[in-house]
Scaffold this motif. Structure first.
Motif, short mmCIF file in Angstrom:
data_model
loop_
_atom_site.label_atom_id
_atom_site.label_comp_id
_atom_site.label_asym_id
_atom_site.label_seq_id
_atom_site.Cartn_x
_atom_site.Cartn_y
_atom_site.Cartn_z
N SER A 425 -39.08 20.65 53.49
CA SER A 425 -39.86 19.52 52.64
C SER A 425 -40.66 19.96 51.45
N VAL A 426 -41.25 20.93 51.79
CA VAL A 426 -42.00 21.51 50.41
C VAL A 426 -41.10 21.51 49.32
N GLN A 427 -39.91 22.15 49.55
CA GLN A 427 -38.99 22.40 48.47
C GLN A 427 -38.59 21.15 47.70
N TYR A 428 -38.44 20.10 48.47
CA TYR A 428 -38.07 18.87 47.96
C TYR A 428 -39.35 18.12 47.20
N ILE A 429 -40.73 18.14 47.69
CA ILE A 429 -41.53 17.65 47.26
C ILE A 429 -42.30 18.41 45.96
N VAL A 430 -42.14 19.51 45.95
CA VAL A 430 -42.68 20.47 44.74
C VAL A 430 -41.25 20.79 43.99
N VAL A 431 -40.82 20.06 43.39
CA VAL A 431 -39.63 20.26 42.36
C VAL A 431 -40.14 20.97 41.25
N ASN A 432 -41.30 20.97 40.59
CA ASN A 432 -41.88 21.45 39.62
C ASN A 432 -43.03 22.21 39.99
N GLU A 433 -42.95 23.71 40.21
CA GLU A 433 -43.90 24.34 41.09
C GLU A 433 -45.21 24.76 40.19
N ASP A 434 -45.23 24.19 38.79
CA ASP A 434 -46.18 24.34 37.91
C ASP A 434 -47.21 22.95 37.99
N ASP A 435 -46.73 22.05 38.92
CA ASP A 435 -47.22 20.79 38.70
C ASP A 435 -48.12 20.55 39.75
N PRO A 436 -49.70 20.61 39.59
CA PRO A 436 -50.45 20.65 40.82
C PRO A 436 -50.67 19.28 41.40
N ASN A 437 -50.15 18.16 41.00
CA ASN A 437 -49.99 16.82 41.47
C ASN A 437 -48.80 17.06 42.60
N GLN A 438 -47.90 17.69 42.23
CA GLN A 438 -46.84 17.86 43.29
C GLN A 438 -47.48 18.79 44.72
N TRP A 439 -48.20 19.72 44.35
CA TRP A 439 -48.79 20.50 45.52
C TRP A 439 -49.95 19.35 46.26
N GLY A 440 -50.49 18.70 45.36
CA GLY A 440 -51.14 17.69 46.04
C GLY A 440 -50.80 16.82 47.06
N ILE A 441 -49.53 16.30 47.05
CA ILE A 441 -48.90 15.68 47.96
C ILE A 441 -48.60 16.33 48.99
N VAL A 442 -48.21 17.86 49.03
CA VAL A 442 -48.32 18.54 50.30
C VAL A 442 -49.56 18.70 50.99
N PHE A 443 -50.55 18.89 50.11
CA PHE A 443 -51.93 18.92 50.91
C PHE A 443 -52.24 17.56 51.53
#
Length: 484
Positions: A425-443
């Motif tokens: 799921s991380v692969q589909y949530i974090v489409v742009n690995e430089d975007d901290p907001n997308q990583w925030g969704i994972v956390f």
């Protein structure tokens, strides 16, 4: 296969006679064998296997970063790639481990786990040595096949080791020696994460990470072939005093009685289902953090491969140290009758899950300018996660000593499934690995899963032996028992 590993129709059931316990305990207390005996040797071998499995499992976290970074190595001839399916690659190991975990406990009980463990280690070592060639020849698909097969080979290990600890470690030593063995996994993650950064940056590049693991796998297999044993009774050089101490500290074995695994009652037990969810929630959170921390540090915090490897080890070091502190607290709560076993498990699991939730929510609001804060938050998060070792991890033995290996196999299987889903799921949530907001969704998502699994475990979990632990008893030979 030799006669000592011949199949028996069902598992052995243990019964406890109250009057004999007092006599046994007083005799055991007088003679407990050497200070460092064969049980400690076996625990160290178990811990070293968990060290090795963690190295193999965690090596891809740094490896996948280096394999896709042409500037990682000082050697310009090291081949690198531009793979977009890194999440799928990281999850393949856990997809492979799902199938064998359910039956591994039953197989270990029936045939003995020693040769399964040796075979698993050899297979993983061979695949690690072949992985760089597979990457060169077949790309990411070749790597994924190797990782799936490694996961399959390692799928038998958790339940098998759980069963071995049940045979070798007296109950009152279980938290301490069990934590020592489990610490091997944390140390393995520390060592491979730290060394991987330097190996990837060296002249030999990322392939050396996998060659190192392969060599260690063959070395462990050779040592355990000569030193390992399924039970104290099968060990060739254990002293009579230590064998007596171990065997008489465990529930007495009635060899005239057998029992089958009560599958239906296990899967309809509220206490077991709560344990299952606790294991799934822990696996989701732990392995997403372990697998994706290097990518998060590289892309969001802009750390180079050496700094990435070094900083990624700090959370694991703290987790290992804190696991011993929580183990001491847990043993004290139980031994001094401050809390029951069930309450202690729930307290430790709550500490190990809810505290990281708050820290992950803060981490989700961090950006590149907060690199130092992010490192500190992850270190503290892993420190609290270690409380789970004294929480749900030994609850299988609490619920059913007779079926602990089977229970561990079931929860490990579902835990691996959740891990695989999470990493994919991380692969589909974090489409742009430089975007901290997308990583925030994972956390945030990880925090929510921690909360749900913890609440259910606190309401439905138990530390008592379940009624189905001793049910469905069959006599191996009714006529023989009647004559006796």
């Amino acid at each position: 296969m030799s006669s000592q590993y011949e199949a028996v129709p069902t598992e052995t059931v243990y019964v406890i006679e109250e009057n004999s316990d007092k006599a046994v305990n007083s005799q055991v207390a007088k003679n407990n064998g050497p200070i460092f005996g064969k049980r400690h040797q076996q625990v160290l071998m178990h811990g070293s296997l968990l060290f090795l499995t963690a190295c193999i499992r965690s090596s891809m976290s740094i490896g996948i970063v280096a394999m896709n970074d042409p500037t990682a190595s000082i050697n310009p001839d090291i081949t690198t790639f531009e793979w977009k399916n890194k999440g799928a690659i990281l999850s393949c190991f856990f997809w492979g481990s799902i199938l064998p975990e359910l039956g591994s406990g039953w197989l270990a009980n029936r045939y003995g786990p020693k040769w399964f463990l040796v075979g698993s280690s050899i297979v993983c070592a061979i695949l690690d040595l072949l992985l760089p060639t597979a990457a060169y020849s077949f790309g990411s698909e070749g790597v994924m096949v190797c990782r799936v097969l490694q996961g399959f080979a390692q799928g038998i290990i958790p339940a098998s080791l759980h069963g071995l600890l049940g045979k070798w470690v007296p109950p009152h030593e279980r938290s301490g020696l069990g934590t020592l063995a489990a610490g091997g996994a944390t140390i393995g993650a520390v060592v491979i994460t730290f060394t991987s950064g330097y190996l990837a940056a060296s002249w030999y590049g990322w392939p050396m990470i996998f060659y190192l693991n392969g060599g260690l796998g063959f070395l462990w297999s050779i040592i355990f072939t000569y030193m390992g044993s399924n039970t104290p009774a099968e060990h060739s050089s254990i002293t009579h005093a230590e064998q007596f101490y171990i065997e008489n500290s465990l529930p007495l074995e009635d060899k005239s009685k057998r029992l089958s695994t009560p599958w239906l009652k296990i899967f309809t037990s509220g206490s077991f289902l709560a344990l299952l969810l606790a294991h799934c929630g822990y696996n989701w959170g732990l392995h997403i953090l372990m697998a994706d921390i290097p990518s998060y540090f590289k892309n969001v915090m802009k750390l180079d491969i050496k700094s990435n490897g070094a900083l990624s080890t700090l959370p694991h070091i703290v987790k290992w140290i804190m696991s011993f502190l929580f183990s001491v607290i847990s043993d004290m709560l139980i031994s001094k009758s401050i809390c029951s076993i069930g309450t202690t498990r729930k307290v430790m699991h709550t500490i190990g899950s809810l505290a990281p939730c708050l820290l992950l929510i803060i981490l989700g609001n961090s950006g590149p300018e907060d690199a130092s804060k992010a490192v500190v938050l992850l270190i503290v998060t892993f420190g609290f996660l270690s409380a789970n070792i004294s929480g749900f991890l030994f609850n299988h033995l609490d619920l059913s000593p007779n079926h602990a290996a089977v229970l561990m196999g079931i929860t490990s299987q579902f835990g691996s499934f959740c891990t695989a889903i999470g990493l994919t799921s991380v692969q589909y949530i974090v489409v742009n690995e430089d975007d901290p907001n997308q990583w925030g969704i994972v956390f945030y998502l990880t925090s929510g899963i921690f909360i749900v699994s913890t609440v259910i475990f606190c309401f439905l979990g138990s530390g008592e032996v379940q009624p189905w632990n001793d049910e469905r008893v069959r006599n191996k030979s009714p006529k023989k028992e009647e004559d006796t």
